[in-house]
Design a protein around this motif. Structure first.
Motif, PDB file in Angstrom:
ATOM      1  N   ASP A 347       0.815  -1.223   0.000  1.00  0.00           N
ATOM      2  CA  ASP A 347       0.000   0.000   0.000  1.00  0.00           C
ATOM      3  C   ASP A 347       0.842   1.265   0.000  1.00  0.00           C
ATOM      4  O   ASP A 347       0.346   2.348  -0.305  1.00  0.00           O
ATOM      5  CB  ASP A 347      -0.914   0.023   1.232  1.00  0.00           C
ATOM      6  N   GLN A 570     -10.903  -3.135   9.449  1.00  0.00           N
ATOM      7  CA  GLN A 570     -10.253  -2.066   8.682  1.00  0.00           C
ATOM      8  C   GLN A 570     -10.830  -0.707   9.075  1.00  0.00           C
ATOM      9  O   GLN A 570     -10.095   0.275   9.229  1.00  0.00           O
ATOM     10  CB  GLN A 570     -10.462  -2.299   7.181  1.00  0.00           C
ATOM     11  N   SER A 615     -12.667   4.668  -2.298  1.00  0.00           N
ATOM     12  CA  SER A 615     -12.286   3.463  -1.555  1.00  0.00           C
ATOM     13  C   SER A 615     -12.048   3.773  -0.078  1.00  0.00           C
ATOM     14  O   SER A 615     -12.274   2.924   0.777  1.00  0.00           O
ATOM     15  CB  SER A 615     -11.061   2.804  -2.188  1.00  0.00           C
ATOM     16  N   THR A 616     -11.639   5.023   0.236  1.00  0.00           N
ATOM     17  CA  THR A 616     -11.499   5.380   1.650  1.00  0.00           C
ATOM     18  C   THR A 616     -12.867   5.397   2.330  1.00  0.00           C
ATOM     19  O   THR A 616     -13.023   4.914   3.454  1.00  0.00           O
ATOM     20  CB  THR A 616     -10.835   6.763   1.817  1.00  0.00           C
ATOM     21  N   VAL A 619     -13.745   2.022   3.180  1.00  0.00           N
ATOM     22  CA  VAL A 619     -13.134   1.521   4.414  1.00  0.00           C
ATOM     23  C   VAL A 619     -13.836   2.120   5.632  1.00  0.00           C
ATOM     24  O   VAL A 619     -14.235   1.410   6.551  1.00  0.00           O
ATOM     25  CB  VAL A 619     -11.619   1.848   4.443  1.00  0.00           C
ATOM     26  N   LYS A 625     -11.914  -2.777   1.698  1.00  0.00           N
ATOM     27  CA  LYS A 625     -11.084  -2.088   0.710  1.00  0.00           C
ATOM     28  C   LYS A 625     -11.589  -2.354  -0.702  1.00  0.00           C
ATOM     29  O   LYS A 625     -12.273  -3.334  -0.946  1.00  0.00           O
ATOM     30  CB  LYS A 625      -9.643  -2.576   0.815  1.00  0.00           C
TER      31      LYS A 625
END
Lengths: 715, 87
Positions: A347, A570, A615-616, A619, A625
C-alpha cells in the motif's frame, strides 16, 4: 572534465528548426535540466565535431532579439553575456537562421556579434529556400561578415549536418568573430558615456554588449545586475539617449533601425530569386483560418486531442493499474509473516510507484499531440483562433490546450503550459488548470449522483448535477485568472505577437524525444514527490496499530462473517490511526459543510489521488477495501448513515445539502498531491504550489459551506 | 494615414509610424517592421481579433488593442488591394 569542456551555445529565432538540428547534432545524448533559480529548461548534449573534438552543445530557447522583452529571453541574454549565476559564458555561439528569411534572422546574429564571441552561422531549412528558388551566396555572406563560417543545412532532411559539425570545429579552433556594424558616431559616444559612468560608479567596466542593453532596452535589468544605482544612472542614460536622438534616432528604435539598415547592405547581392514566394502557409491558412472552416477544423482537432488524453489513455492506465495490482498480489503472500512490512510494500511503495506511473499514458499522449501541433505550425494558428476568448481575462490563445487537457487530468495540462511563451499568462494558466474538472473527480460525482441524486430526483437531475459539477471549476477559474493577471502578478504582460510559421511535417524523432523528455522530467521531479506523499499518507492511515483489533471486534460481535469482520476491523483501524484521529480533530472545521469525520478522513486521505476518496469511504463505512463508485453496498451504507451525536442526531448524514456540498468541495479543492508537485515543478518552487493549494482549499470550503447552509434551509 | 486595424483583409499599407515606447512595437521592430515597410493585413481571426499581418516574408499575429499605435499609409506605391475570393 566539465571544467575544461568547451561549451557552444545554439542560438536562433523560433521556428528555425534549431531543436531538430540540435537533436541531429547530439544524437540523443542529451541532458535536460533547469537554469539555476529560473524555470527555463537547459538542454545540452555532446556533439562530436570530428578529429576527437567533442563539445557541449547548449540549445537555448528561441528568441528574436537580445532586447529581452520577456524573463525567458532575459535568461538567454544572461547566459550569453555570462552573467547568469551558476552558468558559464559559452566559448562560442552557433546561430541557427531560417534560410528563407535571412534579413530578420540576421538581426539577432548582428546583435550577437556585439558580444565579441567566436561565432558561426548555420542557414537551416536550405531545402525550403531552394524549393522557393532562393539562391544564397554563402561565401559572399561570410566575407561580408568578417570571415565567420556560414554553412547551409537542412536538419529536417538530415542534410548538411557534417558541415555544421565542421563549422563548430572551426569556430572552436580558429575563433572567428563576426564583424560588428559601424555605429553612427553619436551612438558610439553615447555608449562610451555609459561605459565610463558605470566604470566610475561601480568600479567595473561593463562590456559593450552590456552598455548597449542599458542604452537601447527599456528595462533596467542590466543596470540592476551591474549594481548601477537608479539615482546615478538616470541622468547619464538620459544624456546618452539625447546623443542618440541628436543622430536622428529614437533611442528605443535605434537598435533595430541601425542593424536592419546595415543588414540590408550586407545581404545586397547575397540572396537572389525566390521573391514573392510564400510557401505553403498562405494556401493552407485560407482553409485552416477560414472564418467558418477554421473553427470547425479546430474543434475537430481538439476533440481528437481530448478524446485521446481522456479515453485512449485509459487503456494503458488500466494496464499499469493491473500491473500494480498483480505486483501487490505476488508480493503480499511473501510478506504475510510481517503485516507492517507487507502493508508498507503493497500500500505504500508499490502503490506509490503506481501513483505517478499512472500519469505517464496521459502525459505521453498529450505531448504526442502538442509536439505534432507545435512542430507542424498549427499550434500558432490554434492560438490565433482562440485568443479572443482568453485575452480579456489575461490569458492568451495558447492557454486553450492546457485548460482542455485539464478536463482529463491536471498533470499533463500543467506540463503543457510550457508551450505558453508569456510567463504571466503561463503562470495564470497553470493556476487555472487544476480548476478544470479532471477525470479523477468523476468517481465521487458518480457515486454521489448514483446513490442520492438519481434515487431521489431521477436520472434527469443526475445529469444536470453531473454537468453542473464540471462547470463549477470553470466558473471560478476565469475570475481567478482575471484577478491574478490584473492585480496580483507583477510581471509585465508580454505582447501577444506570434509568428504564424510555415507549415512543416513534424519529424518523428523530435516528437518522440520530446514526449520522452517530458515524461522523464515528470518522473524524476514530481514523481519522487508523489511517491513520498503516498508513503506519508499510508503511514498516517496505518499507524498506530492495535494488533488485537480483530479479536476485540469478534469478542464483541461473535456472529460476524469473516468478510464483515475484516471490513469492520479495517474501519476500526483507520478510525484510531493518526489520520482517523486527525480527521476527527478537524471535523469541526468541516462541520459547517455537513461533513462527518468519515467524509473528513476520506477528503484528507485522498490527497495522493482524488479518486481514492471512494475506496477510503468504503473503508470508513465498513465495506472493505477496493470499493468502487458503482458498489451497491457502499451506496446502501451511505444512504443509511445517520448522525450519531450533535444537534443533527438521527438525521441522515448524506442529505441533499451535504451531497451537493461534498461535490462542490471536490470540484474546487486542491485535493491532489500530484497536482501540487507538478505545479511546483513547473513554476520553479513551492511558492505558487502552496498559494494554489491554500487558495483552492479555502475557496472550496467557503463554497461547500455556502451550498450546505443554503440548501439545508431550502430543502 | 490610417490605423492598421482599419485595413481590410488583403489590403496593403506602408508603415508610417509606430510608438517605440510600447513593448508590442519593440517586438515588431525586432521582427523588422520599421517605418517605410510595406505590410499587408492578411486576415482577421474568426472572432475578429487578433489580426494576421504580413511583412518581410513572414506572417505575424497581433491583437487589435496592441496594434493601435501602428499607423499605415495606404499610398499609391503600395500594391493594389486584391478582392478576396473566399467567403
Amino acid at each position: 572534465m566539465s571544467a575544461k569542456e568547451i561549451t557552444v551555445a545554439l542560438v536562433g529565432n523560433p521556428n528555425t528548426g534549431k531543436s531538430t538540428l540540435f537533436n541531429a547534432l547530439t544524437g540523443l545524448r542529451q541532458k535536460v535540466g533547469n537554469y539555476p533559480g529560473v524555470t527555463v529548461a537547459r538542454k545540452s548534449g555532446r556533439c562530436d565535431c570530428g578529429d576527437g573534438l567533442k563539445v557541449e552543445l547548449v540549445d537555448l530557447p528561441g528568441l528574436y532579439s537580445l532586447a529581452a522583452a520577456s524573463p525567458d529571453e532575459q535568461v538567454v541574454t544572461d547566459v550569453l553575456l555570462g552573467s547568469l549565476e551558476g552558468s558559464q559564458q559559452p566559448d562560442a555561439i552557433v546561430v541557427v537562421l531560417d534560410a528563407t528569411n535571412l534579413l530578420r534572422n540576421l538581426f539577432l546574429a548582428s546583435q550577437l556579434a556585439e558580444l565579441n564571441l567566436p561565432l558561426a552561422l548555420v542557414l537551416n531549412q536550405a531545402d525550403v529556400a531552394h524549393e522557393q528558388g532562393l539562391k544564397i551566396d554563402t561565401q559572399l555572406l561570410s566575407q561580408r561578415l568578417g570571415g565567420v563560417p556560414v554553412v547551409l543545412s537542412s536538419a529536417w532532411k538530415g542534410e548538411g549536418i557534417a558541415s555544421v559539425r565542421r563549422a563548430i570545429a572551426e569556430v572552436v579552433n580558429k575563433k572567428p568573430k563576426m564583424s560588428r556594424l559601424a555605429w553612427p558616431a553619436q551612438v558610439e559616444s553615447a555608449l562610451d558615456v555609459i561605459v565610463q559612468a558605470v566604470k566610475n560608479d561601480t568600479g567595473v567596466a561593463p562590456s559593450t554588449a552590456d552598455a548597449q542593453r542599458i542604452l537601447f532596452s527599456s528595462n533596467a535589468h542590466t543596470s540592476d545586475r551591474l549594481g548601477w544605482s537608479q539615482a546615478k544612472r538616470e541622468p547619464i542614460i538620459r544624456q546618452a539617449r539625447d546623443q542618440v536622438r541628436a543622430a536622428g534616432y529614437n533611442p528605443l528604435a535605434a537598435e533595430p533601425l541601425i542593424h536592419y539598415a546595415h543588414l540590408r547592405k550586407v545581404l545586397d547581392g547575397v540572396t537572389s530569386g525566390g521573391a514573392g514566394k510564400q510557401g505553403n502557409a498562405a494556401a493552407l491558412d485560407r482553409v485552416l483560418l477560414h472564418r467558418v472552416m477554421g473553427p470547425i477544423l479546430f474543434t475537430g482537432i481538439m476533440l481528437g486531442l481530448f478524446a485521446s488524453v481522456f479515453w485512449l489513455a485509459k487503456f494503458p492506465m488500466q494496464w499499469i493499474q493491473a500491473g500494480v495490482d498483480f505486483l501487490k498480489a505476488v508480493v503480499a503472500p511473501a510478506l504475510a509473516g510481517t503485516p507492517m512490512l507487507q502493508s508498507l510494500v503493497t500500500d505504500g511503495i508499490i502503490a506509490g510507484v503506481g501513483a505517478f506511473l499512472v500519469f505517464l499514458p496521459q502525459i505521453l499522449i498529450l505531448f504526442l499531440f502538442v509536439s505534432i501541433l507545435e512542430d507542424s505550425g498549427y499550434m500558432a494558428r490554434a492560438a490565433f483562433i482562440m485568443d479572443r476568448l482568453f485575452s480579456w481575462c489575461g490569458l492568451n490563445g495558447k492557454s486553450f490546450v492546457p485548460l482542455l487537457s485539464g478536463f482529463a487530468c491536471a498533470i499533463p495540462g500543467l506540463l503543457s503550459t510550457r508551450t505558453i511563451e508569456d510567463p504571466k499568462a503561463r503562470l495564470a494558466t497553470a493556476f487555472a488548470v487544476p480548476f478544470m474538472s479532471c477525470s479523477a473527480r468523476f468517481p465521487i460525482y458518480a457515486l454521489m449522483c448514483a446513490a442520492f441524486i438519481g434515487p431521489l430526483y431521477g436520472p434527469g437531475w443526475e445529469s444536470v448535477v453531473m454537468v453542473g459539477m464540471h462547470c463549477v471549476g470553470l466558473i471560478f477559474a476565469v475570475p481567478t485568472a482575471f484577478v491574478l493577471t490584473r492585480f496580483i502578478l507583477k510581471v509585465k504582460p508580454q505582447p501577444f505577437v506570434l509568428e504564424l510559421p510555415r507549415y512543416q511535417m513534424p519529424k518523428p524523432r523530435d516528437v518522440i524525444w520530446r514526449m520522452w523528455q517530458n515524461a522523464a522530467e515528470f518522473i524524476s521531479k514530481a514523481g519522487t514527490v508523489i511517491f513520498a506523499i503516498t508513503i506519508i499518507i499510508w503511514a498516517l492511515c496505518y499507524f498506530p496499530r492495535d494488533a488485537q483489533m480483530a479479536e476485540k471486534i469478534r469478542a464483541a460481535e461473535p456472529a460476524l462473517s469473516s468478510h464483515e469482520l475484516q471490513a469492520r476491523t479495517q474501519a476500526a483501524m483507520i478510525e484510531q490511526s493518526w489520520m482517523g484521529r486527525f480527521g476527527k480533530a478537524v471535523q469541526p472545521v468541516f462541520d459547517p459543510c455537513g461533513f462527518d469525520w468519515k467524509i473528513t478522513v476520506g477528503v484528507l486521505a485522498s490527497f495522493p489521488a482524488r479518486e481514492v476518496i471512494v475506496s477510503t469511504l468504503g473503508v470508513t463505512y465498513s465495506i472493505g477495501k477496493g470499493a468502487e463508485a458503482d458498489s451497491q453496498h457502499l451506496r446502501q451504507a451511505m444512504q443509511e448513515a445517520k448522525w450519531l451525536n450533535g444537534p443533527r442526531t438521527g438525521t441522515p448524514i448524506f442529505s441533499l445539502a451535504a451531497v451537493l456540498a461534498l461535490m462542490v468541495f471536490f470540484a474546487l479543492c486542491s485535493q491532489c498531491g500530484p497536482t501540487i508537485a507538478t505545479l511546483a515543478q513547473e513554476t520553479g518552487g513551492w511558492k505558487w504550489a502552496a498559494a494554489s493549494f491554500f487558495y483552492m482549499t479555502i475557496l472550496a470550503w467557503i463554497m461547500a459551506v455556502v451550498v450546505y447552509q443554503v440548501v439545508i434551509r431550502i430543502v | 494615414m490610417t490605423p492598421l486595424s482599419q485595413l481590410l483583409p488583403g489590403q496593403y499599407g506602408k508603415l508610417a509610424s509606430l510608438n517605440p515606447e510600447r513593448a508590442v512595437d519593440q517586438r515588431l521592430m525586432a521582427l523588422g517592421l520599421l517605418p517605410g515597410m510595406v505590410l499587408k493585413l492578411v486576415r482577421r481571426a474568426p472572432l475578429g481579433d487578433p489580426l494576421a499581418i504580413e511583412f518581410g516574408g513572414q506572417v505575424v499575429s497581433l491583437r487589435l488593442a496592441e496594434a493601435e499605435s501602428l499607423i499605415v499609409d495606404v499610398a499609391a506605391d503600395c500594391p493594389v488591394q486584391r478582392p478576396k475570393k473566399s467567403s
